[in-house]
Design an enzyme around this catalytic site. Structure first.
Site, PDB file in Angstrom:
ATOM      1  N   ARG A 121     -42.449  -7.877  23.775  1.00  0.00           N
ATOM      2  CA  ARG A 121     -41.154  -6.712  24.962  1.00  0.00           C
ATOM      3  C   ARG A 121     -40.656  -5.598  23.492  1.00  0.00           C
ATOM      4  O   ARG A 121     -39.943  -4.802  24.682  1.00  0.00           O
ATOM      5  CB  ARG A 121     -40.325  -7.621  25.708  1.00  0.00           C
ATOM      6  CG  ARG A 121     -40.127  -8.203  26.536  1.00  0.00           C
ATOM      7  CD  ARG A 121     -39.124  -9.686  27.313  1.00  0.00           C
ATOM      8  NE  ARG A 121     -39.334 -10.655  26.115  1.00  0.00           N
ATOM      9  CZ  ARG A 121     -38.469 -11.470  25.772  1.00  0.00           C
ATOM     10  NH1 ARG A 121     -37.752 -11.645  27.453  1.00  0.00           N
ATOM     11  NH2 ARG A 121     -38.388 -12.858  25.680  1.00  0.00           N
ATOM     12  N   HIS A 153     -29.973   2.021  26.059  1.00  0.00           N
ATOM     13  CA  HIS A 153     -30.662   2.864  26.240  1.00  0.00           C
ATOM     14  C   HIS A 153     -30.721   3.873  27.349  1.00  0.00           C
ATOM     15  O   HIS A 153     -29.612   3.786  27.776  1.00  0.00           O
ATOM     16  CB  HIS A 153     -32.088   1.572  26.766  1.00  0.00           C
ATOM     17  CG  HIS A 153     -32.815   0.297  25.956  1.00  0.00           C
ATOM     18  ND1 HIS A 153     -31.917  -0.465  25.443  1.00  0.00           N
ATOM     19  CD2 HIS A 153     -34.156   0.609  25.420  1.00  0.00           C
ATOM     20  CE1 HIS A 153     -32.555  -1.241  25.266  1.00  0.00           C
ATOM     21  NE2 HIS A 153     -34.165  -0.493  24.902  1.00  0.00           N
ATOM     22  N   LYS A 157     -33.579   3.911  31.805  1.00  0.00           N
ATOM     23  CA  LYS A 157     -34.427   2.027  31.730  1.00  0.00           C
ATOM     24  C   LYS A 157     -34.059   1.398  32.945  1.00  0.00           C
ATOM     25  O   LYS A 157     -32.436   1.532  33.654  1.00  0.00           O
ATOM     26  CB  LYS A 157     -33.992   1.729  30.535  1.00  0.00           C
ATOM     27  CG  LYS A 157     -34.451   0.095  30.491  1.00  0.00           C
ATOM     28  CD  LYS A 157     -34.012  -0.083  29.026  1.00  0.00           C
ATOM     29  CE  LYS A 157     -35.156  -2.000  28.758  1.00  0.00           C
ATOM     30  NZ  LYS A 157     -36.057  -1.682  29.140  1.00  0.00           N
TER      31      LYS A 157
HETATM   32  N1  NAP Z   1     -42.670  -3.436  24.354  1.00  0.00           N
HETATM   33  C1  NAP Z   1     -42.165  -2.537  23.886  1.00  0.00           C
HETATM   34  O1  NAP Z   1     -41.630  -2.080  22.971  1.00  0.00           O
HETATM   35  C2  NAP Z   1     -41.529  -1.163  24.982  1.00  0.00           C
HETATM   36  C3  NAP Z   1     -40.720  -0.063  24.527  1.00  0.00           C
HETATM   37  C4  NAP Z   1     -40.534   0.304  25.437  1.00  0.00           C
HETATM   38  C5  NAP Z   1     -40.430   0.908  26.452  1.00  0.00           C
HETATM   39  N2  NAP Z   1     -41.317  -0.592  27.118  1.00  0.00           N
HETATM   40  C6  NAP Z   1     -41.471  -1.193  28.411  1.00  0.00           C
HETATM   41  O2  NAP Z   1     -42.504  -0.718  28.639  1.00  0.00           O
HETATM   42  C7  NAP Z   1     -42.353   0.110  29.839  1.00  0.00           C
HETATM   43  C8  NAP Z   1     -42.716   0.930  30.353  1.00  0.00           C
HETATM   44  O3  NAP Z   1     -41.694   2.033  29.957  1.00  0.00           O
HETATM   45  P1  NAP Z   1     -41.960   3.671  29.783  1.00  0.00           P
HETATM   46  O4  NAP Z   1     -40.144   3.892  29.496  1.00  0.00           O
HETATM   47  O5  NAP Z   1     -42.905   4.575  29.713  1.00  0.00           O
HETATM   48  O6  NAP Z   1     -40.986   3.453  31.761  1.00  0.00           O
HETATM   49  P2  NAP Z   1     -41.403   4.835  33.050  1.00  0.00           P
HETATM   50  O7  NAP Z   1     -41.498   6.301  31.741  1.00  0.00           O
HETATM   51  O8  NAP Z   1     -41.161   4.661  34.105  1.00  0.00           O
HETATM   52  O9  NAP Z   1     -43.399   5.392  32.867  1.00  0.00           O
HETATM   53  C9  NAP Z   1     -43.828   4.180  33.399  1.00  0.00           C
HETATM   54  C10 NAP Z   1     -45.201   4.736  34.031  1.00  0.00           C
HETATM   55  O10 NAP Z   1     -45.861   3.200  34.529  1.00  0.00           O
HETATM   56  C11 NAP Z   1     -46.580   4.022  36.081  1.00  0.00           C
HETATM   57  N3  NAP Z   1     -46.460   2.789  37.187  1.00  0.00           N
HETATM   58  C12 NAP Z   1     -45.607   2.239  37.626  1.00  0.00           C
HETATM   59  N4  NAP Z   1     -46.645   1.042  38.742  1.00  0.00           N
HETATM   60  C13 NAP Z   1     -48.140   1.765  38.042  1.00  0.00           C
HETATM   61  C14 NAP Z   1     -49.434   1.007  38.646  1.00  0.00           C
HETATM   62  N5  NAP Z   1     -49.007  -0.460  39.377  1.00  0.00           N
HETATM   63  N6  NAP Z   1     -50.003   1.399  37.886  1.00  0.00           N
HETATM   64  C15 NAP Z   1     -50.090   2.211  36.524  1.00  0.00           C
HETATM   65  N7  NAP Z   1     -49.393   3.171  36.551  1.00  0.00           N
HETATM   66  C16 NAP Z   1     -48.301   2.792  37.235  1.00  0.00           C
HETATM   67  C17 NAP Z   1     -44.687   4.494  36.371  1.00  0.00           C
HETATM   68  O11 NAP Z   1     -45.223   5.377  37.558  1.00  0.00           O
HETATM   69  P3  NAP Z   1     -44.328   5.673  39.203  1.00  0.00           P
HETATM   70  O12 NAP Z   1     -43.644   6.938  38.006  1.00  0.00           O
HETATM   71  O13 NAP Z   1     -44.899   6.479  39.666  1.00  0.00           O
HETATM   72  O14 NAP Z   1     -43.529   4.186  39.425  1.00  0.00           O
HETATM   73  C18 NAP Z   1     -44.643   5.558  35.409  1.00  0.00           C
HETATM   74  O15 NAP Z   1     -45.566   6.471  34.969  1.00  0.00           O
HETATM   75  C19 NAP Z   1     -41.325  -0.756  30.647  1.00  0.00           C
HETATM   76  O16 NAP Z   1     -41.431  -2.210  32.115  1.00  0.00           O
HETATM   77  C20 NAP Z   1     -40.124  -0.447  29.247  1.00  0.00           C
HETATM   78  O17 NAP Z   1     -39.132  -1.347  29.602  1.00  0.00           O
HETATM   79  C21 NAP Z   1     -41.634  -1.496  26.455  1.00  0.00           C
END
Ligand code: NAP
Length: 263
Positions: A121, A153, A157
Site C-alpha cells: 500500500r 493527502h 484521494k
Molecule cells: N502503493 C503506493 O505506494 C501508492 C501510492 C500512491 C497511490 N496509490 C494508490 O494507487 C491507486 C491509483 O492512485 P492515483 O493517484 O493514480 O489515482 P487516479 O489518479 O485516480 O488514477 C487511477 C486511474 O485508474 C483508472 N481506472 C479505474 N478503473 C480502471 C480499470 N478498471 N482499468 C483500468 N484503469 C482504471 C482511472 O480511470 P477513471 O478516472 O476513468 O476512473 C484513473 O485514470 C489508488 O488506489 C491509490 O490509493 C498507491
C-alpha cells in the site's frame, strides 16, 4: 529489457510512465485504462512522450500478452480482474492499490498460488523503515502511551484513512500484541463518542495536492514520541514499484511485500 504492462493512467500511472522513460532497462509494453477512456488516455500519454505504437486498451488480458510483469495503479474495482488475468497468463503482478475489498484481497492471494504477487500500500522505502520503528516503539512503550495516527493527502484521494495509515496501525497493534480491529478508532462523522484507553486514534486531512504525509504519535503525561514520513514527490512510489517489478520477475510464485525486497 523488462517489459512493463501498466494498469491505470492516472496520477500514479503517469508517474510510472515517466520513470520508465528514463530507465534504459525498462520498456512500456502497454497500458490498460477504463473502457471508454482510451482516447483521453492516449492524449495524456502522448504528451508524456509515449509512442503511438504502445497499445492502450481496456481489457487487462490484451496488454499482458507482451509483458514480463504487470504493475497495477488503477482503482480498487479493477483489482480482481487484473489479478485473475495475471494469474491465468502467468505474469508476475505488482499491485499498489489502496482501499481494496475482501474480494480483491482474495483474488491477489489466489493469483499468488500461480505467480509472484507483490502487494504494497506504500511503495516508499521510508515507510518500510518507519513500520519497523513503529513496531519497536509500540512494543517498548505498550498501551501506557496513547497512540494516534494522522495522515494528510491530496483532495482527490478516495479512500480514508489511507492504506498506509491502516498498515501503520496494524504494525503498531502487532507491536503491542493486540488485534488491530479491537483498537482501531476513526470517528469520521463525530458520532462514536470518545475513544477508549488504548485505542489507536486516526485523523484524516484532505487538502491541495499533498502526495502523502503520515505521523504516528505516542504520548504519555510527560513525553511525546512522534514519527513522521513525508512524501515530497510521488516519483518515490513509481521508483519503488518499478524496483519491486524488477525484483519480482525472478521470484517463485508467492505473496510478497516491499519488506521482502528490502530484507
Ligand atoms: N502503493 C503506493 O505506494 C501508492 C501510492 C500512491 C497511490 N496509490 C494508490 O494507487 C491507486 C491509483 O492512485 P492515483 O493517484 O493514480 O489515482 P487516479 O489518479 O485516480 O488514477 C487511477 C486511474 O485508474 C483508472 N481506472 C479505474 N478503473 C480502471 C480499470 N478498471 N482499468 C483500468 N484503469 C482504471 C482511472 O480511470 P477513471 O478516472 O476513468 O476512473 C484513473 O485514470 C489508488 O488506489 C491509490 O490509493 C498507491
Amino acid at each position: 529489457m523488462l517489459r512493463i504492462a501498466l494498469i491505470g493512467a492516472g496520477r500514479m500511472g503517469q508517474a510510472i510512465v515517466s520513470e520508465i522513460a528514463t530507465s534504459p532497462d525498462l520498456i512500456l509494453a502497454g497500458v490498460c485504462v477504463r473502457e471508454g477512456g482510451e482516447s483521453a488516455a492516449i492524449t495524456r500519454l502522448s504528451a508524456l512522450g509515449v509512442s503511438p505504437d504502445v497499445p492502450v486498451l481496456s481489457r487487462p488480458q490484451d496488454i499482458l500478452r507482451n509483458a514480463d510483469v504487470v504493475v497495477d495503479f488503477s482503482l480498487p474495482d479493477a483489482c480482481e480482474s487484473v489479478a485473475n488475468a495475471a494469474g491465468r497468463q502467468g505474469i508476475p503482478l505488482v499491485c499498489g492499490l489502496t482501499g481494496i475489498d475482501a474480494r480483491g484481497r482474495s483474488a491477489l492471494r489466489d493469483a499468488s498460488a500461480h505467480i509472484p504477487v507483490l502487494y504494497e500500500r506504500n511503495m516508499s522505502l521510508g515507510i518500510a523503515v518507519m513500520q519497523g520503528l513503529v513496531r519497536q516503539a509500540a512494543s517498548v512503550l505498550g498501551s501506557d502511551f496513547s497512540a494516534s495516527i494522522a495522515e494528510t493527502h491530496h483532495r482527490h484521494k478516495r479512500d480514508a484513512p489511507s492504506g498506509t495509515a491502516l498498515q501503520l496501525g496494524e504494525v503498531l497493534a502487532a507491536g503491542r500484541g493486540q488485534p488491530f480491529d479491537s483498537v482501531y478508532y476513526y470517528d469520521q462523522d463525530g458520532t462514536l463518542g470518545p475513544p477508549a484507553a488504548g485505542d489507536i486514534v486516526y485523523s484524516v486531512t484532505r487538502q491541495g495536492e499533498n502526495p502523502g504525509e503520515h505521523s504516528v504519535i505516542f504520548a504519555s503525561d510527560n513525553e511525546v514520541l512522534e514519527l513522521t514520513h513525508r512524501v515530497t514527490n510521488r516519483r518515490v512510489f513509481a521508483q519503488g514499484a518499478l524496483r519491486a517489478a524488477a525484483w519480482l520477475v525472478s521470484q517463485p510464485a508467492g505473496y510478497y511485500g516491499l519488506s521482502d525486497l528490502v530484507a
